[in-house]
Design a protein around this motif. Sequence first.
Motif, PDB file in Angstrom:
ATOM      1  N   THR A  73       0.833  -1.209   0.000  1.00 49.07           N
ATOM      2  CA  THR A  73       0.000   0.000   0.000  1.00 49.07           C
ATOM      3  C   THR A  73       0.864   1.253   0.000  1.00 49.07           C
ATOM      4  O   THR A  73       0.557   2.221  -0.702  1.00 49.07           O
ATOM      5  CB  THR A  73      -0.947  -0.002   1.211  1.00 49.07           C
ATOM      6  OG1 THR A  73      -1.760  -1.183   1.141  1.00 49.07           O
ATOM      7  CG2 THR A  73      -1.825   1.230   1.230  1.00 49.07           C
ATOM      8  N   LYS A  74       1.935   1.242   0.761  1.00 45.34           N
ATOM      9  CA  LYS A  74       2.838   2.396   0.809  1.00 45.34           C
ATOM     10  C   LYS A  74       3.427   2.687  -0.576  1.00 45.34           C
ATOM     11  O   LYS A  74       3.490   3.846  -1.005  1.00 45.34           O
ATOM     12  CB  LYS A  74       3.963   2.114   1.813  1.00 45.34           C
ATOM     13  CG  LYS A  74       4.882   3.266   2.047  1.00 45.34           C
ATOM     14  CD  LYS A  74       5.909   2.905   3.118  1.00 45.34           C
ATOM     15  CE  LYS A  74       6.914   4.018   3.316  1.00 45.34           C
ATOM     16  NZ  LYS A  74       7.935   3.679   4.305  1.00 45.34           N
ATOM     17  N   ILE A  75       3.825   1.646  -1.280  1.00 44.78           N
ATOM     18  CA  ILE A  75       4.377   1.810  -2.637  1.00 44.78           C
ATOM     19  C   ILE A  75       3.309   2.352  -3.579  1.00 44.78           C
ATOM     20  O   ILE A  75       3.550   3.292  -4.348  1.00 44.78           O
ATOM     21  CB  ILE A  75       4.956   0.479  -3.156  1.00 44.78           C
ATOM     22  CG1 ILE A  75       6.202   0.088  -2.360  1.00 44.78           C
ATOM     23  CG2 ILE A  75       5.278   0.575  -4.656  1.00 44.78           C
ATOM     24  CD1 ILE A  75       6.670  -1.343  -2.589  1.00 44.78           C
ATOM     25  N   LEU A  76       2.118   1.760  -3.530  1.00 47.67           N
ATOM     26  CA  LEU A  76       1.044   2.226  -4.415  1.00 47.67           C
ATOM     27  C   LEU A  76       0.696   3.686  -4.157  1.00 47.67           C
ATOM     28  O   LEU A  76       0.490   4.458  -5.094  1.00 47.67           O
ATOM     29  CB  LEU A  76      -0.196   1.354  -4.247  1.00 47.67           C
ATOM     30  CG  LEU A  76      -0.067  -0.115  -4.675  1.00 47.67           C
ATOM     31  CD1 LEU A  76      -1.399  -0.822  -4.488  1.00 47.67           C
ATOM     32  CD2 LEU A  76       0.423  -0.258  -6.089  1.00 47.67           C
ATOM     33  N   LYS A  77       0.630   4.074  -2.876  1.00 45.86           N
ATOM     34  CA  LYS A  77       0.320   5.461  -2.533  1.00 45.86           C
ATOM     35  C   LYS A  77       1.408   6.411  -3.016  1.00 45.86           C
ATOM     36  O   LYS A  77       1.112   7.510  -3.482  1.00 45.86           O
ATOM     37  CB  LYS A  77       0.101   5.599  -1.030  1.00 45.86           C
ATOM     38  CG  LYS A  77      -1.235   5.079  -0.589  1.00 45.86           C
ATOM     39  CD  LYS A  77      -1.467   5.289   0.890  1.00 45.86           C
ATOM     40  CE  LYS A  77      -2.846   4.773   1.268  1.00 45.86           C
ATOM     41  NZ  LYS A  77      -3.133   4.964   2.689  1.00 45.86           N
ATOM     42  N   LYS A  78       2.673   5.987  -2.902  1.00 42.69           N
ATOM     43  CA  LYS A  78       3.779   6.836  -3.366  1.00 42.69           C
ATOM     44  C   LYS A  78       3.601   7.201  -4.833  1.00 42.69           C
ATOM     45  O   LYS A  78       3.869   8.329  -5.239  1.00 42.69           O
ATOM     46  CB  LYS A  78       5.116   6.110  -3.175  1.00 42.69           C
ATOM     47  CG  LYS A  78       6.288   6.884  -3.746  1.00 42.69           C
ATOM     48  CD  LYS A  78       7.594   6.135  -3.613  1.00 42.69           C
ATOM     49  CE  LYS A  78       8.711   6.951  -4.264  1.00 42.69           C
ATOM     50  NZ  LYS A  78       9.992   6.276  -4.176  1.00 42.69           N
ATOM     51  N   TRP A  79       3.126   6.251  -5.621  1.00 49.06           N
ATOM     52  CA  TRP A  79       2.967   6.476  -7.053  1.00 49.06           C
ATOM     53  C   TRP A  79       1.546   6.887  -7.427  1.00 49.06           C
ATOM     54  O   TRP A  79       1.249   7.097  -8.604  1.00 49.06           O
ATOM     55  CB  TRP A  79       3.392   5.224  -7.825  1.00 49.06           C
ATOM     56  CG  TRP A  79       4.853   4.975  -7.649  1.00 49.06           C
ATOM     57  CD1 TRP A  79       5.435   4.071  -6.814  1.00 49.06           C
ATOM     58  CD2 TRP A  79       5.920   5.689  -8.269  1.00 49.06           C
ATOM     59  NE1 TRP A  79       6.801   4.171  -6.887  1.00 49.06           N
ATOM     60  CE2 TRP A  79       7.140   5.154  -7.778  1.00 49.06           C
ATOM     61  CE3 TRP A  79       5.987   6.724  -9.200  1.00 49.06           C
ATOM     62  CZ2 TRP A  79       8.382   5.629  -8.179  1.00 49.06           C
ATOM     63  CZ3 TRP A  79       7.233   7.181  -9.608  1.00 49.06           C
ATOM     64  CH2 TRP A  79       8.407   6.631  -9.099  1.00 49.06           C
ATOM     65  N   GLY A  80       0.655   7.007  -6.439  1.00 49.74           N
ATOM     66  CA  GLY A  80      -0.701   7.474  -6.708  1.00 49.74           C
ATOM     67  C   GLY A  80      -1.563   6.480  -7.454  1.00 49.74           C
ATOM     68  O   GLY A  80      -2.454   6.870  -8.201  1.00 49.74           O
ATOM     69  N   VAL A  81      -1.318   5.190  -7.273  1.00 45.61           N
ATOM     70  CA  VAL A  81      -2.069   4.181  -8.018  1.00 45.61           C
ATOM     71  C   VAL A  81      -2.784   3.193  -7.104  1.00 45.61           C
ATOM     72  O   VAL A  81      -3.046   2.059  -7.479  1.00 45.61           O
ATOM     73  CB  VAL A  81      -1.148   3.433  -9.019  1.00 45.61           C
ATOM     74  CG1 VAL A  81      -0.663   4.365 -10.108  1.00 45.61           C
ATOM     75  CG2 VAL A  81       0.030   2.779  -8.308  1.00 45.61           C
TER      76      VAL A  81
END
Length: 83
Positions: free
Chosen positions: A61-69
């Motif tokens: 989730t942290k990775i997805l949020k970083k990239w806005g996806v």
Amino acid sequence: DAMSADSPITDYAIAQSKGKLQAAGKSFEVAPYGIALAKGSKLDVAVQKAMQALVDDGTYTKILKKWGVEDGAVSSITLNSAG
């Protein structure tokens, strides 16, 4: 001018445009991505478990949020779930 692309590409372009691009709406027809492995690969379960560990500890989730996806996030990593 307008553009249309897969949401990660569009969101990244908007983020890099310094205000020159804006979204025309929300993401639609969101679908998860898959990881392709050779048929019969012994890596399938290892990759599934590694990805599930990332989901379970919040890294995914942290990775997805970083990239806005995060719109396409899944809560469970499955094998051979293409439908």
